[in-house]
Scaffold this active site. Structure first.
Site, short mmCIF file in Angstrom:
data_model
loop_
_atom_site.label_atom_id
_atom_site.label_comp_id
_atom_site.label_asym_id
_atom_site.label_seq_id
_atom_site.Cartn_x
_atom_site.Cartn_y
_atom_site.Cartn_z
CG HIS A 1 -1.55 -1.12 1.74
ND1 HIS A 1 -2.57 -1.74 0.49
CD2 HIS A 1 -1.34 -2.24 2.43
CE1 HIS A 1 -3.22 -2.80 1.31
NE2 HIS A 1 -2.43 -4.00 2.15
CE LYS B 1 12.41 18.39 -12.22
NZ LYS B 1 11.39 18.91 -13.17
CB SER C 1 13.26 21.32 -17.24
OG SER C 1 12.78 22.57 -17.34
CD GLU D 1 9.09 10.88 -16.13
OE1 GLU D 1 8.69 12.48 -16.97
OE2 GLU D 1 10.17 11.34 -15.25
#
Ligand code: ARG
Length: 464
Positions: A163, A290, A284, A297
């Site tokens: 969980h 970044k 970025s 992804e």
């Protein structure tokens, strides 16, 4: 008269009185995507021609002409000089037409006892067999890379989650081996699917077989098929082998996607369990600080398209009466894209797995948050004679006290612990350590470092 003739020549045959419109031509053509089957189409044609000659259906001279013409076509394709024509609809007609240009009547005899229906089914099976072999090799490489990572971190401890809440400590090696298992089942599925892919449709002709005295076993042996398809109607019409492959591919991507999700979470500065080598990340355009885990992804995102292709093929098949229908031309783009996506993804992941840097301190610190050894304490009390449910309750009280005090179970004194159960003794503190917790799960499939090492040895023996 001339106009009439040229009109007729653009149509299929004397059967037609007008050519199709340009829009219909484009709509029905497949050459711009099925030309990637060319090498398999030629292989299939050469095996078919060899059999026709062997059976005396065409002459030896015809066979030689066909072989010569096909060699020329192969070099034209390799050199990027082959002219693919929309007018000729698909890869099969383009190659046959060029063959006839090059060698004359022998080219026109090639299609004896064959139809594009069994031809295309053969091409796809040859193509897919190759793709499965590549994918199986890549799954092996990925498993090896993950196994190496598991070996480096057989003793590294991180919190295991259920969980998304800290559950129990596990070793990072054990965690990596979970994926080694998943990709191992994926490899089994690919190998199993290959058995059903590797059967020869040629000989089915359009749907009913052929009147020529063909030798299907010979063609099957030439092309490396294990068997021939046993029913001509089935051979030209079903694409279940491609659907099965897409289902196996969707599971590969599902496993990759789950792993990606973890990599993304682990690389977040909030978690900081790992770093991924720069060559798999991008920055970025606006935020100079970044470093984004783009590869995982994207892989997570690409899983969606592979799942979509599976549904596309299932839907393509479900309404088709026997035997071949043009619907089947729509099998190619989903299948090709599935193969490309899975192949590229696995290749990158096998490389990326070797570009993961583990941060054991961050993992260890996280394992101390969330009372990861609470089950160990309950098990300890059970071993001292307390029924498990009572032990569970006693530890729940102890955890509650820790929450109130803002400390870990291991920070409680012996006296504190004995308030929850007088069965607690000095030996409890070993049980409450992370090392003690993982080492105690010492059975096949458990997280103990020596079980991780044994599992690694098993995987290595399996992978050879
Ligand atoms: N391009 C077709 C396909 O991909 C080849 C078979 C065509 N057969 C036919 N009868 N029109 O399925």
């Amino acid at each position: 008269m001339t106009a009439q003739l040229s009109k007729k020549s653009e149509a299929w045959s004397a059967r037609f009185s007008e050519p199709v419109s340009d829009l219909v031509k484009r709509y029905t053509a497949s050459v711009f995507f099925d030309k990637r089957l060319a090498e398999f189409d030629i292989q299939g044609s050469l095996a078919h021609a060899d059999m026709l000659a062997e059976q005396g259906i065409i002459s030896r001279q015809d066979l030689q002409d066909i072989q010569r013409g096909m060699a020329q076509i192969q070099s034209e394709i390799a050199a990027g000089q082959f002219e693919w024509l929309l007018d000729l609809e698909d890869v099969h007609l383009n190659i046959e037409k060029r063959l006839t240009e090059l060698v004359g009547d022998a080219g026109k005899r090639l299609h004896t006892g064959r139809s594009r229906n069994d031809q295309v089914a053969t091409d796809i099976r040859l193509y897919l067999r190759d793709a499965i072999d590549d994918i199986s090799g890549l799954l092996r490489e990925l498993r090896l890379a993950l196994t190496d990572l598991a070996e480096q971190h057989a003793d590294t401890i991180l919190p295991g989650f259920t969980h998304m809440q800290v559950a129990q400590p596990v070793t990072f090696g054990h965690h990596m081996l979970a994926y080694v298992e998943m990709f191992g089942r994926d490899a089994e599925r690919m190998a199993d699917c290959r058995k059903r892919v590797n059967r020869l449709p040629l000989g089915a002709a359009a749907l009913a077989g052929t009147t020529f005295p063909i030798d299907r076993e010979r063609v099957a042996a030439t092309l490396g098929f294990d068997d021939v398809c046993r029913n001509s109607l089935d051979a030209v019409s079903d694409r279940d082998f491609a659907i099965e492959f897409c289902a196996a591919a969707a599971l590969v991507m599902t496993h990759v996607s789950r792993m990606s999700e973890e990599l993304v979470i682990w690389m977040s500065p909030r978690v900081g369990f790992i770093d991924i080598a720069d060559r798999f990340c991008t920055g970025s355009s606006i935020m100079p600080q970044k470093k984004n885990p783009d590869v995982p992804e994207l892989a997570r995102g690409k899983t969606g398209r592979v799942n979509g292709h599976l549904i596309a093929l299932l839907t393509l098949m479900k309404g088709q009466p026997l035997a071949y229908n043009k619907d089947n031309q729509e099998d190619k783009e989903p299948l090709f894209d599935t193969v490309d996506t899975v192949t590229d993804t696995l290749r990158i992941f096998a490389d990326m797995a070797r570009g993961i840097t583990v941060r054991p301190e961050a993992m260890r610190a996280a394992a101390f948050q969330g009372y990861a050894t609470a089950t160990d304490l309950a098990d300890y009390l059970v071993k001292k004679g307390l029924p498990f449910r009572d032990a569970h309750e006693a530890v729940a009280h102890a955890v509650r006290a820790c929450v109130d005090r803002g400390c870990d179970l291991a920070d409680l004194s012996l006296d504190d612990l004995r308030q929850f159960s007088n069965l607690v003794a000095e030996d409890v503190f070993h049980v409450l350590t992370l090392e003690g917790s993982v080492a105690a799960r010492d059975h096949v499939g458990g997280t103990a470092p020596n079980q991780v090492r044994a599992a690694i040895a098993r995987v290595r023996a399996e992978l050879g």
